[in-house]
Design a protein around this motif. Structure first.
Motif, PDB file in Angstrom:
ATOM      1  N   VAL A 171       0.598  -1.270  -0.075  1.00  0.00           N
ATOM      2  CA  VAL A 171      -0.408  -0.045   0.175  1.00  0.00           C
ATOM      3  C   VAL A 171       0.480   1.337  -0.363  1.00  0.00           C
ATOM      4  CG1 VAL A 171      -1.864   1.503   1.409  1.00  0.00           C
ATOM      5  CG2 VAL A 171      -1.605  -1.109   1.023  1.00  0.00           C
ATOM      6  N   MET A 172       0.501   2.428  -0.939  1.00  0.00           N
ATOM      7  CA  MET A 172       1.652   3.487  -0.463  1.00  0.00           C
ATOM      8  C   MET A 172       0.590   4.481  -0.169  1.00  0.00           C
ATOM      9  SD  MET A 172       4.027   5.555  -3.123  1.00  0.00           S
ATOM     10  CE  MET A 172       2.582   5.138  -5.250  1.00  0.00           C
ATOM     11  N   THR A 173       0.169   5.194   0.641  1.00  0.00           N
ATOM     12  CA  THR A 173      -0.403   6.728   1.006  1.00  0.00           C
ATOM     13  C   THR A 173      -0.203   7.556   0.303  1.00  0.00           C
ATOM     14  OG1 THR A 173      -0.416   5.422   3.078  1.00  0.00           O
ATOM     15  CG2 THR A 173      -2.255   7.163   3.151  1.00  0.00           C
ATOM     16  N   VAL A 174      -1.376   8.233  -0.408  1.00  0.00           N
ATOM     17  CA  VAL A 174      -0.956  10.077  -1.104  1.00  0.00           C
ATOM     18  C   VAL A 174      -2.085  10.627  -0.686  1.00  0.00           C
ATOM     19  CG1 VAL A 174      -0.484  10.307  -3.651  1.00  0.00           C
ATOM     20  CG2 VAL A 174      -0.359   7.956  -3.054  1.00  0.00           C
ATOM     21  N   GLY A 175      -1.413  11.595  -0.316  1.00  0.00           N
ATOM     22  CA  GLY A 175      -1.884  12.788  -0.127  1.00  0.00           C
ATOM     23  C   GLY A 175      -2.243  13.336  -0.932  1.00  0.00           C
ATOM     24  N   ASN A 176      -3.733  14.113  -1.531  1.00  0.00           N
ATOM     25  CA  ASN A 176      -4.095  15.223  -2.350  1.00  0.00           C
ATOM     26  C   ASN A 176      -4.714  15.892  -1.944  1.00  0.00           C
ATOM     27  OD1 ASN A 176      -6.570  15.022  -4.519  1.00  0.00           O
ATOM     28  ND2 ASN A 176      -5.042  14.900  -6.042  1.00  0.00           N
ATOM     29  N   SER A 177      -5.588  17.058  -2.444  1.00  0.00           N
ATOM     30  CA  SER A 177      -5.924  18.459  -2.336  1.00  0.00           C
ATOM     31  C   SER A 177      -7.463  17.940  -2.544  1.00  0.00           C
ATOM     32  CB  SER A 177      -6.001  19.689  -2.617  1.00  0.00           C
ATOM     33  OG  SER A 177      -5.607  19.789  -4.148  1.00  0.00           O
ATOM     34  N   LYS A 234      -3.159  24.025   2.312  1.00  0.00           N
ATOM     35  CA  LYS A 234      -2.524  24.437   3.005  1.00  0.00           C
ATOM     36  C   LYS A 234      -1.537  23.999   3.175  1.00  0.00           C
ATOM     37  CE  LYS A 234      -5.295  26.401   5.783  1.00  0.00           C
ATOM     38  NZ  LYS A 234      -6.972  27.625   5.610  1.00  0.00           N
ATOM     39  N   GLY A 235      -1.696  22.794   4.293  1.00  0.00           N
ATOM     40  CA  GLY A 235      -1.297  22.103   4.945  1.00  0.00           C
ATOM     41  C   GLY A 235      -0.657  20.753   4.368  1.00  0.00           C
ATOM     42  N   ILE A 236      -0.733  20.513   2.967  1.00  0.00           N
ATOM     43  CA  ILE A 236      -0.199  19.072   2.279  1.00  0.00           C
ATOM     44  C   ILE A 236       1.006  18.988   2.340  1.00  0.00           C
ATOM     45  CG2 ILE A 236       0.039  20.089  -0.282  1.00  0.00           C
ATOM     46  CD1 ILE A 236      -1.836  17.600   0.000  1.00  0.00           C
ATOM     47  N   ILE A 237       2.009  19.516   2.802  1.00  0.00           N
ATOM     48  CA  ILE A 237       3.464  19.467   2.792  1.00  0.00           C
ATOM     49  C   ILE A 237       3.992  19.007   3.861  1.00  0.00           C
ATOM     50  CG2 ILE A 237       5.380  20.564   2.258  1.00  0.00           C
ATOM     51  CD1 ILE A 237       4.883  22.315   0.079  1.00  0.00           C
ATOM     52  N   PRO A 272      11.329  27.235  -5.925  1.00  0.00           N
ATOM     53  CA  PRO A 272      12.666  26.611  -5.332  1.00  0.00           C
ATOM     54  C   PRO A 272      12.427  26.619  -3.499  1.00  0.00           C
ATOM     55  CG  PRO A 272      13.290  28.461  -6.746  1.00  0.00           C
ATOM     56  CD  PRO A 272      11.542  28.741  -6.798  1.00  0.00           C
ATOM     57  N   ASP A 273      10.895  27.581  -3.063  1.00  0.00           N
ATOM     58  CA  ASP A 273      11.089  27.173  -1.736  1.00  0.00           C
ATOM     59  C   ASP A 273      10.756  25.850  -1.247  1.00  0.00           C
ATOM     60  OD1 ASP A 273      10.899  28.121   1.274  1.00  0.00           O
ATOM     61  OD2 ASP A 273       8.679  27.767   0.060  1.00  0.00           O
ATOM     62  N   ARG A 274       9.783  25.565  -2.286  1.00  0.00           N
ATOM     63  CA  ARG A 274       9.332  23.877  -1.740  1.00  0.00           C
ATOM     64  C   ARG A 274       9.964  22.823  -2.283  1.00  0.00           C
ATOM     65  NH1 ARG A 274       3.380  24.413  -5.805  1.00  0.00           N
ATOM     66  NH2 ARG A 274       2.247  25.963  -3.928  1.00  0.00           N
ATOM     67  N   ALA A 275      11.341  23.111  -3.224  1.00  0.00           N
ATOM     68  CA  ALA A 275      11.745  22.198  -3.601  1.00  0.00           C
ATOM     69  C   ALA A 275      13.217  21.951  -2.364  1.00  0.00           C
ATOM     70  CB  ALA A 275      12.869  22.842  -5.265  1.00  0.00           C
ATOM     71  N   LYS A 276      13.509  22.940  -1.159  1.00  0.00           N
ATOM     72  CA  LYS A 276      13.945  23.047  -0.186  1.00  0.00           C
ATOM     73  C   LYS A 276      13.580  21.931   0.782  1.00  0.00           C
ATOM     74  CE  LYS A 276      16.194  27.348  -1.470  1.00  0.00           C
ATOM     75  NZ  LYS A 276      16.748  28.705  -0.711  1.00  0.00           N
ATOM     76  N   ARG A 277      12.342  21.940   0.863  1.00  0.00           N
ATOM     77  CA  ARG A 277      11.132  21.160   1.589  1.00  0.00           C
ATOM     78  C   ARG A 277      11.118  19.789   1.546  1.00  0.00           C
ATOM     79  NH1 ARG A 277       6.588  25.249   2.364  1.00  0.00           N
ATOM     80  NH2 ARG A 277       5.947  23.861   4.307  1.00  0.00           N
ATOM     81  N   ILE A 278      10.900  19.435  -0.294  1.00  0.00           N
ATOM     82  CA  ILE A 278      10.050  17.875  -0.302  1.00  0.00           C
ATOM     83  C   ILE A 278      11.290  18.376  -1.846  1.00  0.00           C
ATOM     84  CG2 ILE A 278       8.388  18.550   1.215  1.00  0.00           C
ATOM     85  CD1 ILE A 278       6.641  19.009  -1.851  1.00  0.00           C
ATOM     86  N   LEU A 279      11.221  16.264  -2.163  1.00  0.00           N
ATOM     87  CA  LEU A 279      11.469  15.991  -3.218  1.00  0.00           C
ATOM     88  C   LEU A 279      10.492  16.436  -4.300  1.00  0.00           C
ATOM     89  CD1 LEU A 279      13.460  12.928  -2.400  1.00  0.00           C
ATOM     90  CD2 LEU A 279      14.150  15.048  -2.296  1.00  0.00           C
ATOM     91  N   PHE A 280      10.755  16.836  -5.344  1.00  0.00           N
ATOM     92  CA  PHE A 280       9.844  16.338  -6.743  1.00  0.00           C
ATOM     93  C   PHE A 280      10.456  15.105  -7.857  1.00  0.00           C
ATOM     94  CE2 PHE A 280       9.076  20.310  -5.258  1.00  0.00           C
ATOM     95  CZ  PHE A 280       7.433  20.771  -5.849  1.00  0.00           C
ATOM     96  N   SER A 281       9.547  15.271  -8.206  1.00  0.00           N
ATOM     97  CA  SER A 281      10.172  14.019  -9.463  1.00  0.00           C
ATOM     98  C   SER A 281      10.622  14.322 -10.259  1.00  0.00           C
ATOM     99  CB  SER A 281       8.592  12.912  -9.904  1.00  0.00           C
ATOM    100  OG  SER A 281       7.624  13.544 -10.572  1.00  0.00           O
ATOM    101  N   GLU A 282      10.971  13.993 -11.763  1.00  0.00           N
ATOM    102  CA  GLU A 282      10.826  14.293 -13.071  1.00  0.00           C
ATOM    103  C   GLU A 282       9.250  14.865 -13.538  1.00  0.00           C
ATOM    104  OE1 GLU A 282      13.658  14.844 -15.143  1.00  0.00           O
ATOM    105  OE2 GLU A 282      14.452  14.465 -13.308  1.00  0.00           O
ATOM    106  N   PRO A 283       9.498  16.002 -14.066  1.00  0.00           N
ATOM    107  CA  PRO A 283       7.593  17.262 -14.196  1.00  0.00           C
ATOM    108  C   PRO A 283       7.284  15.623 -15.150  1.00  0.00           C
ATOM    109  CG  PRO A 283       9.659  17.799 -15.137  1.00  0.00           C
ATOM    110  CD  PRO A 283      10.354  17.142 -14.548  1.00  0.00           C
ATOM    111  N   TYR A 284       5.908  15.682 -14.531  1.00  0.00           N
ATOM    112  CA  TYR A 284       4.296  15.093 -15.497  1.00  0.00           C
ATOM    113  C   TYR A 284       3.741  15.709 -16.501  1.00  0.00           C
ATOM    114  CZ  TYR A 284       1.768  15.102 -11.346  1.00  0.00           C
ATOM    115  OH  TYR A 284       0.405  16.240 -10.468  1.00  0.00           O
ATOM    116  N   GLY A 344       5.505  18.254 -10.393  1.00  0.00           N
ATOM    117  CA  GLY A 344       5.640  16.969 -10.328  1.00  0.00           C
ATOM    118  C   GLY A 344       5.411  15.937  -8.884  1.00  0.00           C
ATOM    119  N   ILE A 345       5.704  15.330  -8.941  1.00  0.00           N
ATOM    120  CA  ILE A 345       4.769  13.740  -6.907  1.00  0.00           C
ATOM    121  C   ILE A 345       6.062  14.258  -6.372  1.00  0.00           C
ATOM    122  CG2 ILE A 345       5.119  11.734  -6.656  1.00  0.00           C
ATOM    123  CD1 ILE A 345       4.179  11.000  -9.513  1.00  0.00           C
ATOM    124  N   ASN A 346       5.806  14.469  -4.603  1.00  0.00           N
ATOM    125  CA  ASN A 346       6.450  14.593  -4.651  1.00  0.00           C
ATOM    126  C   ASN A 346       6.920  13.664  -3.545  1.00  0.00           C
ATOM    127  OD1 ASN A 346       4.093  17.137  -4.935  1.00  0.00           O
ATOM    128  ND2 ASN A 346       6.516  17.217  -5.516  1.00  0.00           N
TER     129      ASN A 346
END
Length: 259
Positions: free
Chosen positions: A41-47, A88-91, A110-122, A221-223
């Motif tokens: 199982v992979m738990t996925v967050g979504n708005s 607004k609270g998903i990260i 740039p700010d988000r990329a410091k806090r979480i990983l990004f996949s290659e763009p989809y 991207g996926i995070n």
């Protein structure tokens, strides 16, 4: 001499500590992927509220991102379990380990990329605005004196408050992207700044609204959490295959082509 030796010992200790920290992070990252595989199982967050990437239909999550996640789960051999979380609270939810990954049309900044990983763009999602037809708004400078709608925590909000701060002087904030679009349709505001694909999709049936040209290029991207490089490598492998096989193009046509 004694001071020099102590200093060398301190430096060596710091290097060893940093190496140990890096090793622990790498191990933790590998454990996330292993845990997902073990549980199946992979738990996925979504708005749950960003059409056509994601929206609810009769209580069921629908859209581009759910289709993408279903295909990713199939290729990884795991079941997808969704958690709907306010954008607004998903990260914070990802970093608190409430979910394993985010698949929620997250635009890379740039700010988000410091806090979480990004996949290659989809998906490539250039930034721009939806505006009232005849308003005269074609470029950022034209926003002076206009009331601009922004979703809290979105890339549109950050773009407006940083790169467009000299032009966006009046703004109205929304928890939900759709509410901002509805206020534009009802002429309560003059513009909504956001990635253009979603703006075009959500205003296509209103002849009184037009979208601008692209003001700034953005990718989606996926995070995953920082340190989850093994999990991200697995995700990127499958995204590359989906792109090569035409699956991502198929999703684009399904969800963004005009009816």
């Amino acid at each position: 001499m004694k001071t020099l030796i102590n200093r060398r010992k301190a430096i060596a200790g710091f290097v060893a500590l940093a190496a140990a920290s890096l090793t622990m992070t790498t191990v933790a990252g590998a454990e996330t992927l292993a845990s997902i595989k073990e549980k199946g199982v992979m738990t996925v967050g979504n708005s749950g509220s960003y059409p056509p990437f994601e929206f609810m239909v009769d209580g069921k999550l629908t859209g581009f991102d759910p289709d993408l996640a279903a295909e990713l789960g199939k290729r990884m051999g795991v079941k997808i379990e969704w958690q709907i979380i306010d954008f607004k609270g998903i990260i914070a939810a990802l970093n608190a380990k409430r979910v394993d990954v985010l698949i929620t049309a997250m635009t890379k900044t740039p700010d988000r990329a410091k806090r979480i990983l990004f996949s290659e763009p989809y998906y490539n999602a250039g930034m721009g605005a939806a505006v009232l037809k005849g308003s005269g708004v074609e470029k950022p400078e034209d926003l002076n004196g206009k009331v601009v709608g922004l979703q809290i925590g979105s890339s549109g909000e950050r773009f407006a408050k940083t790169e467009l701060k000299d032009y966006v002087t009046e703004m109205k904030l929304y928890d939900d992207f759709v509410l901002a679009v509805n206020d534009l349709k009802n002429r309560r505001i003059d513009a909504v700044i956001n990635p253009l694909p979603s703006l075009r999709h959500n205003t296509k049936n209103d002849p009184g609204i037009v979208t601008t040209t692209t003001w700034s290029e953005r990718s989606v991207g996926i995070n995953a959490r920082q340190g989850d490089e093994a999990l991200m490598a697995e995700i990127n492998k499958h995204l590359a295959a989906m792109k090569a096989e035409g699956f991502l193009e198929m999703l684009d046509k399904k969800w963004f082509s005009a009816p």
